[in-house]
Design a protein around this motif. Structure first.
Motif, mmCIF file in Angstrom:
data_model
loop_
_atom_site.group_PDB
_atom_site.id
_atom_site.type_symbol
_atom_site.label_atom_id
_atom_site.label_comp_id
_atom_site.label_asym_id
_atom_site.label_seq_id
_atom_site.Cartn_x
_atom_site.Cartn_y
_atom_site.Cartn_z
ATOM 1 N N ALA A 402 -0.729 -2.364 -3.528
ATOM 2 C CA ALA A 402 0.624 -2.235 -3.004
ATOM 3 C C ALA A 402 0.926 -0.763 -2.801
ATOM 4 C CB ALA A 402 1.637 -2.871 -3.954
ATOM 5 N N GLY A 403 1.795 -0.490 -1.824
ATOM 6 C CA GLY A 403 2.166 0.893 -1.576
ATOM 7 C C GLY A 403 2.984 1.044 -0.307
ATOM 8 N N PRO A 404 3.410 2.270 -0.006
ATOM 9 C CA PRO A 404 4.267 2.521 1.159
ATOM 10 C C PRO A 404 3.462 2.789 2.426
ATOM 11 C CG PRO A 404 4.033 4.525 -0.107
ATOM 12 C CD PRO A 404 3.242 3.464 -0.844
ATOM 13 N N TYR A 405 4.149 2.723 3.562
ATOM 14 C CA TYR A 405 3.540 3.124 4.825
ATOM 15 C C TYR A 405 4.599 3.739 5.726
ATOM 16 C CZ TYR A 405 5.243 -1.375 6.745
ATOM 17 O OH TYR A 405 6.009 -2.433 7.151
ATOM 18 N N LEU A 406 4.129 4.504 6.693
ATOM 19 C CA LEU A 406 4.992 5.204 7.631
ATOM 20 C C LEU A 406 4.360 5.135 9.007
ATOM 21 C CD1 LEU A 406 7.231 7.358 8.434
ATOM 22 C CD2 LEU A 406 5.515 9.084 7.830
ATOM 23 N N ALA A 418 0.475 6.301 8.608
ATOM 24 C CA ALA A 418 -0.067 6.658 7.296
ATOM 25 C C ALA A 418 0.223 5.537 6.318
ATOM 26 C CB ALA A 418 0.527 7.972 6.796
ATOM 27 N N ARG A 419 -0.713 5.371 5.380
ATOM 28 C CA ARG A 419 -0.557 4.329 4.376
ATOM 29 C C ARG A 419 -1.183 4.788 3.072
ATOM 30 N NH1 ARG A 419 -4.074 -1.083 3.349
ATOM 31 N NH2 ARG A 419 -2.805 -1.866 1.633
ATOM 32 N N ALA A 420 -0.587 4.417 1.944
ATOM 33 C CA ALA A 420 -1.153 4.656 0.617
ATOM 34 C C ALA A 420 -0.987 3.380 -0.197
ATOM 35 C CB ALA A 420 -0.464 5.825 -0.076
ATOM 36 N N ALA A 421 -1.950 3.101 -1.067
ATOM 37 C CA ALA A 421 -1.874 1.869 -1.860
ATOM 38 C C ALA A 421 -2.659 2.046 -3.154
ATOM 39 C CB ALA A 421 -2.419 0.677 -1.072
ATOM 40 N N TRP A 422 -2.217 1.332 -4.187
ATOM 41 C CA TRP A 422 -2.879 1.332 -5.484
ATOM 42 C C TRP A 422 -2.937 -0.108 -5.982
ATOM 43 C CZ3 TRP A 422 0.765 4.583 -3.698
ATOM 44 C CH2 TRP A 422 0.467 5.943 -3.657
ATOM 45 N N THR A 442 -11.553 -3.652 -12.235
ATOM 46 C CA THR A 442 -11.567 -2.352 -11.558
ATOM 47 C C THR A 442 -10.134 -1.926 -11.253
ATOM 48 O OG1 THR A 442 -11.596 -3.120 -9.246
ATOM 49 C CG2 THR A 442 -13.716 -3.018 -10.406
ATOM 50 N N SER A 443 -9.962 -0.626 -11.098
ATOM 51 C CA SER A 443 -8.732 -0.064 -10.545
ATOM 52 C C SER A 443 -9.098 0.655 -9.252
ATOM 53 C CB SER A 443 -8.080 0.908 -11.527
ATOM 54 O OG SER A 443 -8.971 1.960 -11.854
ATOM 55 N N ARG A 444 -8.171 0.757 -8.304
ATOM 56 C CA ARG A 444 -8.519 1.308 -7.003
ATOM 57 C C ARG A 444 -7.291 1.914 -6.327
ATOM 58 N NH1 ARG A 444 -9.843 -4.534 -4.084
ATOM 59 N NH2 ARG A 444 -7.850 -5.516 -4.518
ATOM 60 N N TRP A 445 -7.556 2.817 -5.393
ATOM 61 C CA TRP A 445 -6.498 3.411 -4.588
ATOM 62 C C TRP A 445 -7.032 3.732 -3.202
ATOM 63 C CZ3 TRP A 445 -7.293 8.410 -2.847
ATOM 64 C CH2 TRP A 445 -8.213 9.184 -3.555
ATOM 65 N N LEU A 446 -6.118 3.841 -2.253
ATOM 66 C CA LEU A 446 -6.499 4.010 -0.844
ATOM 67 C C LEU A 446 -5.501 4.937 -0.159
ATOM 68 C CD1 LEU A 446 -7.563 1.350 1.724
ATOM 69 C CD2 LEU A 446 -5.481 2.635 2.162
ATOM 70 N N LEU A 447 -6.023 5.808 0.720
ATOM 71 C CA LEU A 447 -5.209 6.641 1.596
ATOM 72 C C LEU A 447 -5.753 6.520 3.013
ATOM 73 C CD1 LEU A 447 -4.818 9.943 -0.480
ATOM 74 C CD2 LEU A 447 -3.064 8.197 -0.087
ATOM 75 N N GLN A 448 -4.844 6.471 3.993
ATOM 76 C CA GLN A 448 -5.283 6.367 5.382
ATOM 77 C C GLN A 448 -4.264 7.050 6.297
ATOM 78 O OE1 GLN A 448 -5.275 2.550 7.773
ATOM 79 N NE2 GLN A 448 -7.480 2.844 7.570
ATOM 80 N N GLY A 449 -4.775 7.777 7.277
ATOM 81 C CA GLY A 449 -3.930 8.403 8.283
ATOM 82 C C GLY A 449 -4.549 8.221 9.654
ATOM 83 N N ALA A 450 -3.715 8.071 10.676
ATOM 84 C CA ALA A 450 -4.222 7.842 12.035
ATOM 85 C C ALA A 450 -3.325 8.540 13.040
ATOM 86 C CB ALA A 450 -4.301 6.347 12.333
ATOM 87 N N LEU A 451 -3.946 9.087 14.067
ATOM 88 C CA LEU A 451 -3.245 9.649 15.225
ATOM 89 C C LEU A 451 -3.664 8.854 16.461
ATOM 90 C CD1 LEU A 451 -3.340 13.539 14.818
ATOM 91 C CD2 LEU A 451 -1.309 12.076 14.874
ATOM 92 N N THR A 452 -2.690 8.405 17.219
ATOM 93 C CA THR A 452 -2.955 7.630 18.428
ATOM 94 C C THR A 452 -2.315 8.327 19.624
ATOM 95 O OG1 THR A 452 -3.031 5.543 17.203
ATOM 96 C CG2 THR A 452 -2.659 5.410 19.576
#
Length: 714
Positions: A402-406, A418-422, A442-452
């Motif tokens: 779960a996490g925020p996005y923009l 952009a998105r982040a999640a844990w 397991t524990s995990r986290w994710l970061l992602q950014g994109a330009l279109t």
């Protein structure tokens, strides 16, 4: 006593003194006797070389005409260099001589005051004889010795398919070599010649496969793989390199469980299987990111400068089905709740041939802060099931994040997401012959950014997207049902992708949107876990590859839409190939509260242009356009007004498709007609008219200074 008698007496006296020195020193000169043929001690010169540098073997006489002989035996190492320096105190020698009695070699004889170097030919005990006698009336004579030890270089290299620290011990001391994806080395320059034992301290994760040594000219090095050690025979000037190669323990033959695997065996195999599983699940998770979190996917007609209903789109690798829905229609409601589901089936075509299924459901809520900024939060539930039949491995896992996005429109044709999640996951592991159903978390986290970016060219658009993603998953340590302790580990995957998409759109008179597209994506995993293998089986994939896709979107005015696509993944990869089938279904539902009026959709006119549904298409072009062009009186050159008129006529005609340009040169004089034609063609070429369009009329008009130019259009 005559001179001969004095010499004899002197020799006896010197012999007595020499014997007394030997007896009081406890043995041979050099402080002790080594067994003949024994190797030199590690990291030190030979006993004989040490004694020579201490001055033990120097020979001096202070009595003129007294002959002096010194015989000594000691151990030397091949390649050591003895330096003999003679000094007569300003006079000269009657005799000065040095012999290697063991080799039967005279080093020098009756040489005036000088320096001579002698290289020890073989390792072992050697007997030398030094003799000198001064000339009459000179008080001193001396032979001094010095020794340069034999030296060489040793390099220990470690190669392993498993990263980590590898420890060594032995005559070169204790040291550690760390592997991080590439072989690593420890160098020992300027080591004294001799015998050196180097042993690898065995680890639980790998097995020593081989030891290979190069640079030993006499092949005296002894390798013992079973004992994990090498006895290096280093001679002078040699550069010996020994490579210890480790591999993960080999699995049992397919279908045959191992015989009584140890706890160490279970730990190694479990650790590897989990690492592979976490890597592949992370890769699928990056492939299956949500599209509903992007402002361009919620309103895809933004890319065509025309806002209509929301839609859901998606993509994946493998066999893939996706569906999504939203409670919001047009941009009337700024708050939106949406759900999106994905499924993928994958297979890795390498030695292990692992295959599995991955599914994820996303639930999100977002708010349109402005027409160009969208913020939200989403949660996901995912499940993965994987099997590797060739080694009897099965892994299942369920997790959440779960996490925020923009999502924002930065400029007219530039978008940022952009998105982040844990989150965490719970998993079950079973390996035939090793362990039953073991549970691990397991524990995990994710970061992602994109330009279109986006560029529209009439009915075409080019939409390139650059994406940077990073996901990390940490497996907690646990104790297997067999009692084996499975250590913790972290798997990280970083990926950059560049995905240009080319699409063409046609809107029918009924408002149905038809949009085929093609996409070519380049993928680069800039970080991936090392040691991806099930012991004995290669399971790695290429870090760089490409994916091609073609698809079709059909949208309706009521908000429903369907997009289907197929692709091939694995361009440029050696062992990885995948075919994908993708499906998007846009299903608007729920009550729309106070929606804003829709802007009219587009339609395609007969000339290929796109206009709003309520606007009229441009009228068809006239069949021809004519212009009168003035020449200078009786000349072939255009007048200024004529040149301006021709430029203006071309500007008007070029708005249409010009098929030909017919010119009446207004003269029957063929030479003048050709010159006028050439002048017109030259000016039209200057203003951008394609070559080959201009032709003379078959029936020129009456003689005149006004030529007629006809533009045929369609």
């Amino acid at each position: 006593m005559d001179q001969s008698g004095r010499r004899q007496a002197s020799r006896l006296c010197v012999a007595f003194v020499f014997a007394l020195v030997v007896l009081t020193s406890g043995g041979a000169l050099g402080g002790g006797v080594l067994v003949a043929g024994a190797a030199a001690q590690a990291i030190s010169p030979s006993a004989g070389c040490t004694a020579a540098n201490a001055g033990t073997y120097d020979l001096t006489t202070n009595t003129p005409l007294v002959p002096l002989v010194n015989n000594f035996t000691d151990d030397f190492t091949a390649g050591e260099v003895l330096t003999f320096t003679t000094n007569n105190g300003g006079g000269g020698f009657v005799t000065s001589r040095a012999d290697d009695v063991t080799a039967g070699v005279t080093v020098f004889s009756s040489i005036p005051e000088t320096t001579v170097n002698y290289s020890i030919p073989e390792t072992g005990a050697r007997n030398f004889s030094l003799a000198l006698e001064t000339e009459p009336d000179f008080a001193t004579g001396e032979i001094a010795l010095a020794c340069t030890p034999a030296q060489g270089d040793i390099t220990i290299t470690k190669d392993s398919d498993i990263d980590g620290d590898f420890n060594f011990s032995g005559d070169l001391g204790d040291f550690t070599i760390t592997i991080g994806g590439e072989p690593a080395s420890q160098s020992f320059p300027g080591v004294f010649a001799g015998s050196y034992v180097v042993s690898e301290i065995a680890g639980a994760d790998t097995e020593l496969e081989s030891i290979v040594c190069t640079g030993d000219n006499d092949n005296g090095t002894i390798i013992d793989v079973a004992a994990g050690q090498v006895t290096i025979d280093l001679d002078a000037g040699e550069n010996i390199q020994c490579t210890f190669t480790n591999r993960a323990p080999a699995p049992p033959a397919p279908g045959a469980p191992p015989v009584n695997p140890t706890s160490a065996d279970i730990a190694v195999v479990s650790n590897h299987v989990i690492r592979n599983f976490l890597y592949r699940r992370s890769s699928q998770m990056l492939n299956e990111q949500p599209d509903r979190a992007s402002i361009t996917r919620k309103n895809p007609d933004r890319l065509w400068s025309d806002a209509v209903d929301l839609s859901v789109q998606a993509s994946s690798g493998g066999v893939d089905a996706r569906a999504g829905a939203s409670s919001n229609g047009a941009w009337g409601n700024r708050l939106d709740v949406w759900v999106e589901g994905r499924y993928a089936s994958y297979r890795y075509d390498n030695q292990a041939r692992s295959e599995g299924d991955f599914g994820v459901v996303y639930l999100g809520v977002d708010y349109l802060v402005s027409d160009k900024v969208l913020i939200g939060a989403l949660g996901q539930v995912d499940w993965t099931s994987e099997t590797t039949p060739i080694v009897g491995e099965d892994v299942d896992g369920n997790g959440w994040m779960a996490g925020p996005y923009l999502s924002a429109q930065l400029d007219q044709n530039l978008y940022f997401d952009a998105r982040a999640a844990w989150g965490r996951s719970s998993n079950t592991l079973s390996i035939e012959g090793f362990t039953g159903d073991d549970d691990f978390d397991t524990s995990r986290w994710l970061l992602q950014g994109a330009l279109t970016g986006n560029r529209q060219f009439g009915a075409w658009r080019l939409t390139p997207t650059a994406i940077v993603s990073y996901i990390e998953e940490h497996q907690d340590a646990y104790t297997s049902g067999t009692g084996a302790f499975i250590s913790e580990q972290t798997v990280a995957l970083g990926r950059v992708s560049f995905e240009p998409e080319l699409a063409w759109r046609r809107v029918t008179q009924a408002g149905v949107v038809i949009e085929p597209h093609v996409r070519l994506a380049g993928l680069w995993d800039f970080e991936s876990p090392n040691g991806l293998s099930i012991p004995g089986w290669t399971v790695t994939t290429d870090d760089v590859r490409m994916r091609a896709e073609a698809g079709l979107y059909v949208g309706f005015q009521n908000g429903f839409g369907l997009r289907a696509a197929g692709g091939y993944d694995g361009i440029g990869a050696e062992n990885y190939h995948a075919y994908s089938a993708r499906l998007w279904l846009d299903v608007p539902f729920g009550r729309r509260s106070a929606p804003k009026p829709k802007r009219p959709t587009l339609k395609t006119c007969a000339d290929g242009s796109m206009v709003a549904m309520t606007d009229a298409c441009p009228p068809p072009p006239p069949p021809t356009m004519r212009a009168l062009i003035a020449f200078k009186p009786g000349k072939a050159a255009l007048s200024e007004d004529g040149a301006a008129a021709l430029r203006g006529a071309w500007n008007d005609a070029s708005a249409y498709d010009v098929t030909s340009i017919v010119v009446d040169p207004a003269t029957s004089d063929s030479a003048l007609a050709e010159q006028r034609m050439a002048a017109i063609e030259a000016l039209l070429s200057d203003v951008g008219a394609p070559p080959g369009l201009v032709a003379p009329t078959p029936a020129p008009g009456a003689q005149s200074d006004m030529a007629e130019v006809t533009f045929n259009l369609r």
